[in-house]
Design an enzyme around this catalytic site. Structure first.
Site, PDB file in Angstrom:
ATOM      1  N   CYS A 279       0.849  -1.185   0.000  1.00 52.17           N
ATOM      2  CA  CYS A 279       0.000   0.000   0.000  1.00 52.17           C
ATOM      3  C   CYS A 279       0.885   1.235   0.000  1.00 52.17           C
ATOM      4  O   CYS A 279       2.107   1.136   0.117  1.00 52.17           O
ATOM      5  CB  CYS A 279      -0.907   0.016   1.232  1.00 52.17           C
ATOM      6  SG  CYS A 279      -2.056  -1.375   1.316  1.00 52.17           S
TER       7      CYS A 279
ATOM      8  N   VAL B  27      -5.932  -8.430   2.116  1.00 47.84           N
ATOM      9  CA  VAL B  27      -6.731  -9.083   3.155  1.00 47.84           C
ATOM     10  C   VAL B  27      -7.884  -8.150   3.535  1.00 47.84           C
ATOM     11  O   VAL B  27      -7.780  -6.937   3.424  1.00 47.84           O
ATOM     12  CB  VAL B  27      -5.894  -9.423   4.413  1.00 47.84           C
ATOM     13  CG1 VAL B  27      -4.830 -10.442   4.089  1.00 47.84           C
ATOM     14  CG2 VAL B  27      -5.266  -8.174   5.016  1.00 47.84           C
TER      15      VAL B  27
ATOM     16  N   ASN C  46       1.769   0.035   6.114  1.00 47.61           N
ATOM     17  CA  ASN C  46       2.000  -0.712   4.881  1.00 47.61           C
ATOM     18  C   ASN C  46       2.754  -1.955   5.275  1.00 47.61           C
ATOM     19  O   ASN C  46       3.843  -1.865   5.862  1.00 47.61           O
ATOM     20  CB  ASN C  46       2.824   0.140   3.903  1.00 47.61           C
ATOM     21  CG  ASN C  46       3.298  -0.658   2.694  1.00 47.61           C
ATOM     22  OD1 ASN C  46       2.682  -1.646   2.317  1.00 47.61           O
ATOM     23  ND2 ASN C  46       4.393  -0.231   2.103  1.00 47.61           N
TER      24      ASN C  46
END
Length: 549
Positions: free
Chosen positions: A2, A53, A75
């Site tokens: 991310c 997830v 992240n």
């Protein structure tokens, strides 16, 4: 994978500042959120999400009803979040692994939080009740984190430096944008104005130390101790398999990069074995890249056929590789020669990063004066991974919305391997990574010719032996950089002056995108104990003699 971004104490309009957050949009193609902090109008978080997830409740910053004063932007992946829940009785409100950071912090503070996380992570944790900001990064810096802190307390934090370099502030950004050190956490006081003041920077874990989270690992204690060779080989296999198993955590499809070298081949073989054991009902996809009939492509085909993966090849031609250089340098945020060469290269992707540093896989280790000096060099390389191989691996996967997993850098596995006597870890019989190869010799995971395949530099293995990628690059660049420019390189670039036309070419491109930021790279990656002017293994005598036999 991310993208995280946060500002504290901004003097400028946040709607303007958030344009900088969009510089890292590639890290999270699934969703984006920009959120102000209640009570602090000049503080905010930005988050780009790659949903791996809990696709329903996985947006950030993470806030839960139990701790309304905590804000978390992170992240990474925390592999032991379920074990920690069981050990401490945590009541999770989402399926997001990172939620455990909030519970650990509430239970024992930031020191325990950082030390108990088994995984890869970079996070920003805000505690508005106690007016504290915390930054932390995993042991090897597998997940990136950069920060800028001005003299008057304006703080910017981001997954990549490009999200910070154009921030606006009432005073000039007198402090540098710099990487946050791996294995550290920082405590900062949050003032009523939204500005911050650094209190302390603490190293919470060293690569040689057994991690604190061993107490809640899936393999709590090794079945046998001691340094006899059979025990060591067994422990290496147990811990490596455990490292791969815990990284199977994902709600998206898993793949594996496969160069046909020892490291990626071992990862792929163990990964496929474990996927079968837990009945994952799709084939493992493996991916190889190279020029037609390159050593890597040929070896990867053998491995894929042996393990039974669904194999894919990306055929690269010279022109495509050369055209990609500028984009690669922009993505990498570096001008290091070997890092750039190796980057011109399913959602969750496994890779063999870290093995060469840990298991003394570079060819120059044959020239180490002693086992002890080889061990010291191995530790140095591991500590600097965040500047070179791990940086390359993160940026080249993140640029395409992929998440990277690197089992060779598992905390438990690396600390055990580094605890072994130095004499056991050195190259033997002219073969690097001898101990690792020996440990899997009787496993039948890989063909013998792959298990004992000599080391290839990745950026060279994708080309042919007759014409390596580094020589292709140099032939092209020789026409792009004038001799006179190279002669005056030290005047133009006094810090880390380029010594070759290739390094000059890369530096020009880097300075175009990141002017005055050459300090992000403290030094070039180069082999030790040999008189090398180029990082390619192809220039070393040991490599030449091995390929000519």
């Amino acid at each position: 994978m991310c993208g995280i971004w946060a500002l504290f104490g901004s003097d400028e309009c946040l709607s303007v500042q958030c344009l900088s957050a969009m510089k890292i949009a590639h890290r999270g193609p699934d969703a984006f959120r920009f959120e102000n902090v209640n009570g602090f109008t000049n503080c905010c978080f930005g988050f780009h999400r790659l949903a791996v997830v809990d696709q329903l409740y996985g947006m950030q910053p993470i806030r839960v009803k139990k701790f309304p004063y905590l804000w978390l932007c992170y992240n990474g992946e925390i592999y032991n979040f379920k074990q920690l829940q069981k050990q401490f009785g945590f009541d999770y409100q989402t399926l997001v692994d990172g939620e455990v950071i909030l519970h650990l912090y509430n239970r024992g503070g930031i020191e325990q939080t950082a030390s108990m996380l088994d995984g890869v992570f970079a996070f920003i944790l805000l505690d508005t009740a106690n007016r504290k900001v915390f930054l932390a990064r995993d042991t090897y810096g597998v997940r990136p984190l950069f920060k800028v802190l001005t003299d008057d307390g304006f703080l910017g934090v981001c997954s990549e430096a490009k999200g910070l370099i154009n921030l606006k502030h009432s005073t000039s950004l007198c402090s540098k944008v710099e990487p946050f050190l791996p294995g550290h956490y920082e405590v900062l006081d949050l003032k009523p104005s939204g500005k911050v003041a650094s209190v302390e920077l603490v190293k919470f874990h060293s690569c040689k130390d057994e991690p604190l989270h061993v107490s809640c690992d899936t393999v709590e204690a090794l079945p046998s101790a001691g340094f006899d060779i059979d025990t060591v080989k067994s422990n290496i296999r147990i811990l490596f398999e455990n490292a791969v198993r815990k990284r199977l955590m994902a709600h998206r499809r898993i793949g594996c990069l496969l160069s046909g070298g020892l490291d990626s081949s071992l990862v792929a073989a163990v990964l496929l074995k474990l996927m079968k054991e837990i009945n994952i009902n799709y084939p493992l996809q493996t991916f190889a890249i190279g020029m037609e009939n390159s050593p890597d492509l040929l070896a990867a085909r053998k491995v894929a056929a042996h393990i039974g993966s669904e194999h894919h090849e990306v055929i690269l031609n010279t022109e495509e590789g050369i055209q990609a250089i500028e984009e690669v340098i922009f993505s990498l945020e570096t001008y290091d020669i070997t890092t750039i060469r190796a980057s011109v290269d399913s959602v969750v992707i496994f890779s063999g990063e870290g093995s060469d540093e840990l298991t003394q896989g570079y060819i120059y280790f044959h020239k180490a004066p002693s086992p002890e000096e080889a061990a010291e060099e191995s530790e140095r390389l591991l500590k600097e991974l965040y500047l070179f191989d791990v940086l390359r691996a993160d940026r080249t996967t993140a640029a395409h919305g992929l998440e990277l997993r690197v089992p060779f850098l598992d905390h438990r596995f690396t600390s055990y391997y580094l605890s072994l006597p130095a004499e056991l870890r050195i190259p033997k019989n002219g073969i690097e990574k001898y101990l690792l190869r020996l440990s899997f010799e009787d496993s039948n995971l890989l063909p013998k010719e792959i298990l004992w395949r000599p080391k290839e530099a990745f950026s060279d293995g994708i080309a042919s032996v007759k014409k390596s990628w580094f020589s292709i690059l140099q032939d092209y660049i020789d026409q792009q950089v004038d001799d006179l420019l190279l002669e005056k390189a030290a005047e133009k670039y006094p810090f880390n002056p380029p010594k070759t036309k290739e390094s000059y070419y890369y530096r020009q491109i880097f300075e175009k995108h990141y002017p005055g930021r050459s300090g992000w790279l403290p030094h070039y990656w180069m082999p030790r104990w040999v008189k090398a002017t180029d990082p390619s293994a192809r220039t070393l005598k040991h490599y030449k003699s091995a390929t000519q036999e």
